[in-house]
Enzyme design. Structure first.
Site, PDB file in Angstrom:
ATOM      1  N   LYS A  65      18.460 -25.522  26.027  1.00 28.63           N
ATOM      2  CA  LYS A  65      18.903 -24.131  26.066  1.00 28.63           C
ATOM      3  C   LYS A  65      18.180 -23.328  24.985  1.00 28.63           C
ATOM      4  O   LYS A  65      17.114 -22.790  25.224  1.00 28.63           O
ATOM      5  CB  LYS A  65      20.419 -24.073  25.952  1.00 28.63           C
ATOM      6  CG  LYS A  65      21.082 -24.750  27.165  1.00 28.63           C
ATOM      7  CD  LYS A  65      22.577 -24.780  27.102  1.00 28.63           C
ATOM      8  CE  LYS A  65      23.185 -25.291  28.402  1.00 28.63           C
ATOM      9  NZ  LYS A  65      22.793 -26.674  28.771  1.00 28.63           N
ATOM     10  N   THR A  84      21.883 -29.684  22.415  1.00 31.27           N
ATOM     11  CA  THR A  84      20.912 -29.830  23.492  1.00 31.27           C
ATOM     12  C   THR A  84      19.581 -29.237  23.066  1.00 31.27           C
ATOM     13  O   THR A  84      19.512 -28.370  22.190  1.00 31.27           O
ATOM     14  CB  THR A  84      21.401 -29.140  24.773  1.00 31.27           C
ATOM     15  OG1 THR A  84      20.505 -29.440  25.843  1.00 31.27           O
ATOM     16  CG2 THR A  84      21.457 -27.632  24.609  1.00 31.27           C
ATOM     17  N   THR A 119      18.291 -46.420  30.237  1.00 30.41           N
ATOM     18  CA  THR A 119      17.534 -45.356  30.891  1.00 30.41           C
ATOM     19  C   THR A 119      16.191 -45.185  30.198  1.00 30.41           C
ATOM     20  O   THR A 119      16.055 -45.472  29.004  1.00 30.41           O
ATOM     21  CB  THR A 119      18.319 -44.029  30.878  1.00 30.41           C
ATOM     22  OG1 THR A 119      17.690 -43.086  31.739  1.00 30.41           O
ATOM     23  CG2 THR A 119      18.387 -43.430  29.482  1.00 30.41           C
ATOM     24  N   SER A 122      31.029 -22.667  27.722  1.00 34.57           N
ATOM     25  CA  SER A 122      29.914 -22.308  28.593  1.00 34.57           C
ATOM     26  C   SER A 122      30.261 -21.299  29.674  1.00 34.57           C
ATOM     27  O   SER A 122      29.385 -20.570  30.132  1.00 34.57           O
ATOM     28  CB  SER A 122      29.349 -23.567  29.250  1.00 34.57           C
ATOM     29  OG  SER A 122      30.324 -24.217  30.036  1.00 34.57           O
TER      30      SER A 122
END
Length: 420
Positions: free
Chosen positions: A248, A245, A277, A189
């Protein structure tokens, strides 16, 4: 003031915080007009061209993704209503996981609220459950990988960045009968360089290691149907688990893993960051599903990104501006000094209406500060040329060392990958 707080604020930690305090620029991206945005700095609004977004393909404004999100909101509202295990699994979550598994040619996939939690949550299980697992992790791996491996409790060896000889040296010294896990990223990254995936897969085969590949900065943008770098190189089947992901290349938010059903089921059952969660809103999953499906059939965005990236690489090489790697669309212009990097970022903003965030410690080591530039599919050729001219002017104005002045050049000039 609370005694503990006073002690904290007066200690060395406070000084450290003062030196590394981060300022957040308010950005109002305009749907239909990316990469243009309204930025607020010091209470003043101005128009800027964004050159550091991770919405690399502009899918955040894709009409099909927007329509899918609107429709899901109209049907299901704005929240999911619970964790996946307790009332929070919507059909869009299931459809998206099936789509991602199919994209990567894997048996199963699992959706997380973010890429960070996907790495942390899955690696804490995959490295931690098999007793006596030994992990081999690239030195430049993301913080989420580091945290997941730390939480797993597994024994870990760090090999030098993209150094397959060092990886093999370490793995050969491990007990032959212990479970082994190799963890790498495909596109890194901060540097933008690409891992030698075929060589890593060879080592994994030789020593019977399981492999985990983070394709966060590759999915949607590289390979057949946007399946990533490993797929581009025809070796996706040689990596056990792929992590990606939706935030992006796909322009939404969320993370995922895809791999063998047994491993995915283990993560689904034991991963704390998955179990404990609230799940992503159905509308987010619906938009991500539409984005993945769109990019599986469209090459337009990938071709535009590749064209703009090649042009920017060539213009920066011509201008003698040092950047770390030509391997990918992430163009890390090397400044190497904290305040100088911040000044370059601010002058681009003030003089040219260009927003590029300076990247400083702790995101990169002190002395390795960069301007992390991200040309996108929604920039035009003239935008790339204008940006390169502006950066060249700032480089000269601030007397930032050039590539030749540093006796340091890009990977294109050296003909080899850089360690970043």
């Amino acid at each position: 003031m609370n005694v503990h707080l006073a002690s904290y604020l007066s200690g060395t930690t406070a000084g450290d915080l003062a030196g590394s305090k981060r300022e957040f620029l308010e950005i109002g991206r305009r749907s239909g007009d990316y990469p243009m945005a309204t930025a607020r700095r010091d209470g003043v609004d101005s128009e800027v061209s964004v050159w550091c977004s991770n919405d690399y393909l502009g899918m955040g404004q894709n009409s099909q993704a927007i329509a899918a999100m609107h429709a899901a909101i109209d049907t299901h509202g704005v929240g999911s209503g619970g964790s996946r295990n307790i009332g929070g699994t919507n059909h869009y979550h299931v459809l998206l996981e099936n789509e991602l598994a199919d994209l990567h040619g894997k048996e199963s996939a699992l959706l997380f609220t973010s890429g960070y939690t996907a790495n942390e949550g899955s690696l804490s299980v995959l490295a931690g459950l098999p007793e006596d697992t030994v992990v081999f992790s690239d030195a430049k791996n993301h913080a989420s990988i580091i945290d997941g491996l730390r939480h797993s409790g597994a024994k870990k060896h760090i090999f030098r960045h993209n150094d397959v000889a060092h990886l093999e040296e370490l793995i050969a010294a491990a007990p032959a009968d212990c479970p082994k896990l190799i963890v790498v990223e495909s596109v890194y990254s901060m540097s933008g360089n690409v891992a030698p995936l075929a060589e890593i897969a060879d080592i994994a085969d030789k020593y019977g290691a399981t492999t985990f590949i983070d394709e966060v900065h590759a999915v949607g943008m590289y390979g057949p149907q946007g399946a990533g770098i490993a797929a581009r190189e025809g070796i996706a089947d040689r990596f056990t688990v792929v992590m990606g992901t939706l935030a992006k290349g796909y322009g939404t938010v969320g993370g995922y893993i895809a791999g063998p059903a047994a491993l995915v089921d283990a993560v689904r059952t034991y991963s704390r960051s998955f179990v404990f969660t609230t799940s992503p809103p159905p509308a987010v999953a619906a938009a991500a599903l539409a984005s993945v499906q769109y990019l599986r059939s469209s090459e337009t965005e990938r071709e535009a990104l590749a064209s703009n990236t090649r042009l920017l690489h060539s213009l920066l090489i011509e201008a003698d501006i040092p950047f770390v790697s030509t391997d990918s669309h992430i163009v890390a212009a090397f400044v190497g000094e904290d305040e100088l990097c911040k000044r370059a970022s601010r002058l681009l903003f003030e003089q040219h209406g260009i927003y590029v965030q300076s990247i400083n410690a702790p995101s990169v080591p002190a002395g390795e500060e960069i301007l992390r530039i991200a040309p996108s599919a929604v920039h035009e050729q003239k935008d790339v040329e204008t940006f390169a001219d502006a950066l060249h002017g700032i480089w000269k104005e601030l007397e930032i060392p050039t590539a030749s002045a540093r006796e340091w050049a890009t990977s294109a000039l050296r003909g080899a990958r850089t360690a970043g």
